[in-house]
Design an enzyme around this catalytic site. Structure first.
Site, PDB file in Angstrom:
ATOM      1  N   ASN A 154      -2.111   0.327   6.684  1.00 49.55           N
ATOM      2  CA  ASN A 154      -1.588  -0.912   7.262  1.00 49.55           C
ATOM      3  C   ASN A 154      -0.690  -1.704   6.300  1.00 49.55           C
ATOM      4  O   ASN A 154      -0.571  -2.918   6.416  1.00 49.55           O
ATOM      5  CB  ASN A 154      -2.728  -1.764   7.837  1.00 49.55           C
ATOM      6  CG  ASN A 154      -3.683  -2.261   6.771  1.00 49.55           C
ATOM      7  OD1 ASN A 154      -3.595  -1.854   5.624  1.00 49.55           O
ATOM      8  ND2 ASN A 154      -4.594  -3.142   7.151  1.00 49.55           N
TER       9      ASN A 154
ATOM     10  N   GLU B 128      -9.702 -10.946  -7.442  1.00 50.25           N
ATOM     11  CA  GLU B 128      -8.745  -9.854  -7.223  1.00 50.25           C
ATOM     12  C   GLU B 128      -7.549  -9.953  -8.177  1.00 50.25           C
ATOM     13  O   GLU B 128      -7.064  -8.938  -8.671  1.00 50.25           O
ATOM     14  CB  GLU B 128      -8.284  -9.860  -5.762  1.00 50.25           C
ATOM     15  CG  GLU B 128      -9.408  -9.470  -4.806  1.00 50.25           C
ATOM     16  CD  GLU B 128      -8.986  -9.385  -3.349  1.00 50.25           C
ATOM     17  OE1 GLU B 128      -9.832  -9.033  -2.525  1.00 50.25           O
ATOM     18  OE2 GLU B 128      -7.801  -9.665  -3.040  1.00 50.25           O
TER      19      GLU B 128
ATOM     20  N   HIS C 258      -2.238  -5.482   1.657  1.00 50.11           N
ATOM     21  CA  HIS C 258      -3.537  -6.151   1.525  1.00 50.11           C
ATOM     22  C   HIS C 258      -3.271  -7.563   1.033  1.00 50.11           C
ATOM     23  O   HIS C 258      -2.368  -7.782   0.228  1.00 50.11           O
ATOM     24  CB  HIS C 258      -4.421  -5.424   0.500  1.00 50.11           C
ATOM     25  CG  HIS C 258      -5.596  -6.261   0.056  1.00 50.11           C
ATOM     26  ND1 HIS C 258      -6.776  -6.301   0.759  1.00 50.11           N
ATOM     27  CD2 HIS C 258      -5.753  -7.125  -0.978  1.00 50.11           C
ATOM     28  CE1 HIS C 258      -7.611  -7.148   0.162  1.00 50.11           C
ATOM     29  NE2 HIS C 258      -7.014  -7.660  -0.900  1.00 50.11           N
TER      30      HIS C 258
ATOM     31  N   LYS D 126       0.815  -1.217   0.000  1.00 51.58           N
ATOM     32  CA  LYS D 126       0.000   0.000   0.000  1.00 51.58           C
ATOM     33  C   LYS D 126       0.854   1.275   0.000  1.00 51.58           C
ATOM     34  O   LYS D 126       2.057   1.236   0.278  1.00 51.58           O
ATOM     35  CB  LYS D 126      -0.938  -0.028   1.214  1.00 51.58           C
ATOM     36  CG  LYS D 126      -1.955  -1.184   1.174  1.00 51.58           C
ATOM     37  CD  LYS D 126      -2.958  -1.060   2.319  1.00 51.58           C
ATOM     38  CE  LYS D 126      -3.968  -2.203   2.278  1.00 51.58           C
ATOM     39  NZ  LYS D 126      -5.024  -2.022   3.315  1.00 51.58           N
TER      40      LYS D 126
ATOM     41  N   TYR E 237     -12.411  -2.297  -3.829  1.00 55.32           N
ATOM     42  CA  TYR E 237     -12.899  -2.439  -2.451  1.00 55.32           C
ATOM     43  C   TYR E 237     -14.423  -2.335  -2.362  1.00 55.32           C
ATOM     44  O   TYR E 237     -14.956  -2.025  -1.282  1.00 55.32           O
ATOM     45  CB  TYR E 237     -12.248  -1.380  -1.560  1.00 55.32           C
ATOM     46  CG  TYR E 237     -10.847  -1.736  -1.091  1.00 55.32           C
ATOM     47  CD1 TYR E 237     -10.620  -2.872  -0.303  1.00 55.32           C
ATOM     48  CD2 TYR E 237      -9.758  -0.926  -1.391  1.00 55.32           C
ATOM     49  CE1 TYR E 237      -9.347  -3.191   0.149  1.00 55.32           C
ATOM     50  CE2 TYR E 237      -8.474  -1.245  -0.941  1.00 55.32           C
ATOM     51  CZ  TYR E 237      -8.280  -2.376  -0.174  1.00 55.32           C
ATOM     52  OH  TYR E 237      -7.023  -2.689   0.280  1.00 55.32           O
TER      53      TYR E 237
HETATM   54  P1  CMP Z   1      -7.451  -4.609   3.695  1.00 55.25           P
HETATM   55  O1  CMP Z   1      -7.004  -5.986   4.018  1.00 55.25           O
HETATM   56  O2  CMP Z   1      -6.831  -3.959   2.525  1.00 55.25           O
HETATM   57  O3  CMP Z   1      -9.037  -4.637   3.476  1.00 55.25           O
HETATM   58  C1  CMP Z   1      -9.855  -3.520   3.742  1.00 55.25           C
HETATM   59  C2  CMP Z   1      -9.117  -2.402   4.395  1.00 55.25           C
HETATM   60  O4  CMP Z   1      -9.927  -1.463   5.033  1.00 55.25           O
HETATM   61  C3  CMP Z   1      -8.242  -2.955   5.489  1.00 55.25           C
HETATM   62  O5  CMP Z   1      -7.181  -3.686   4.953  1.00 55.25           O
HETATM   63  C4  CMP Z   1      -7.889  -1.684   6.250  1.00 55.25           C
HETATM   64  O6  CMP Z   1      -6.742  -1.051   5.734  1.00 55.25           O
HETATM   65  C5  CMP Z   1      -9.095  -0.818   5.981  1.00 55.25           C
HETATM   66  N1  CMP Z   1      -9.813  -0.643   7.228  1.00 55.25           N
HETATM   67  C6  CMP Z   1     -10.399  -1.596   7.967  1.00 55.25           C
HETATM   68  N2  CMP Z   1     -10.954  -1.055   9.065  1.00 55.25           N
HETATM   69  C7  CMP Z   1     -10.692   0.269   9.014  1.00 55.25           C
HETATM   70  C8  CMP Z   1     -10.990   1.355   9.851  1.00 55.25           C
HETATM   71  N3  CMP Z   1     -11.683   1.182  10.990  1.00 55.25           N
HETATM   72  N4  CMP Z   1     -10.578   2.575   9.482  1.00 55.25           N
HETATM   73  C9  CMP Z   1      -9.892   2.755   8.316  1.00 55.25           C
HETATM   74  N5  CMP Z   1      -9.574   1.739   7.475  1.00 55.25           N
HETATM   75  C10 CMP Z   1      -9.974   0.521   7.834  1.00 55.25           C
END
Ligand code: CMP
Length: 139
Positions: free
Chosen positions: A113, A127, A116, A10, A50
């Protein structure tokens, strides 16, 4: 069984030059990078990817973030690749991620984070097809 999974490094991680360190963790876990490219998603493209989260309160922020800077999209292949990749990534929330995982070491927050990974074989297939043609998968 041998599986393939879609992984995304990311914007928070590409921005901090962490692509190589994250790839090293995948490779050390026995995951093979069989396709990889750096792209800059539009917000609309992130939104389609998403779409499953479109009713969540964080959806708009998530799409903005994913379009903020380049990402590296990749296909990882290996024995139980989906579960293995999720193990290497660690929990979505970095404060809950186990020591040594990508998110424990590198993630900034639950939103930023660093990585993904697909969560199941069906979603992995969808995906992977969103970002790659069959010809680009070199197993
Ligand atoms: P990912 O595995 O990419 O799938 C969906 C993403 O939404 C997740 O990782 C997080 O980065 C994001 N996400 C999930 N919960 C939250 C939250 N409470 N606030 C912001 N982003 C979120």
């Amino acid at each position: 069984a041998t599986e393939r999974t879609l992984s995304i490094i990311k914007p928070d991680a590409t921005r901090r030059n962490l692509t190589g360190k994250i790839n090293a963790k995948f490779e050390e876990a026995g995951l093979r990078i069989i396709a990889q490219k750096r792209i800059h998603l539009s917000k609309a493209q992130a939104g389609v990817f998403y779409a499953v989260h479109k009713d969540r309160p964080f959806y708009d922020e998530l799409c903005e973030f994913m379009a903020s800077e380049p990402v590296v999209v990749q296909v990882l292949e290996g024995e139980d690749a989906i579960a293995k990749n999720r193990e290497v990534m660690g929990a979505t929330n970095p404060s809950e991620a186990a020591a040594g995982t990508v998110r424990a070491e590198f993630a900034l927050s639950i939103g930023e984070n660093s990585v993904h990974g697909s969560d199941a074989p069906e979603t992995a297939a969808v995906e992977i097809a969103y970002y790659f043609s069959g010809l680009e998968l070199v197993g």
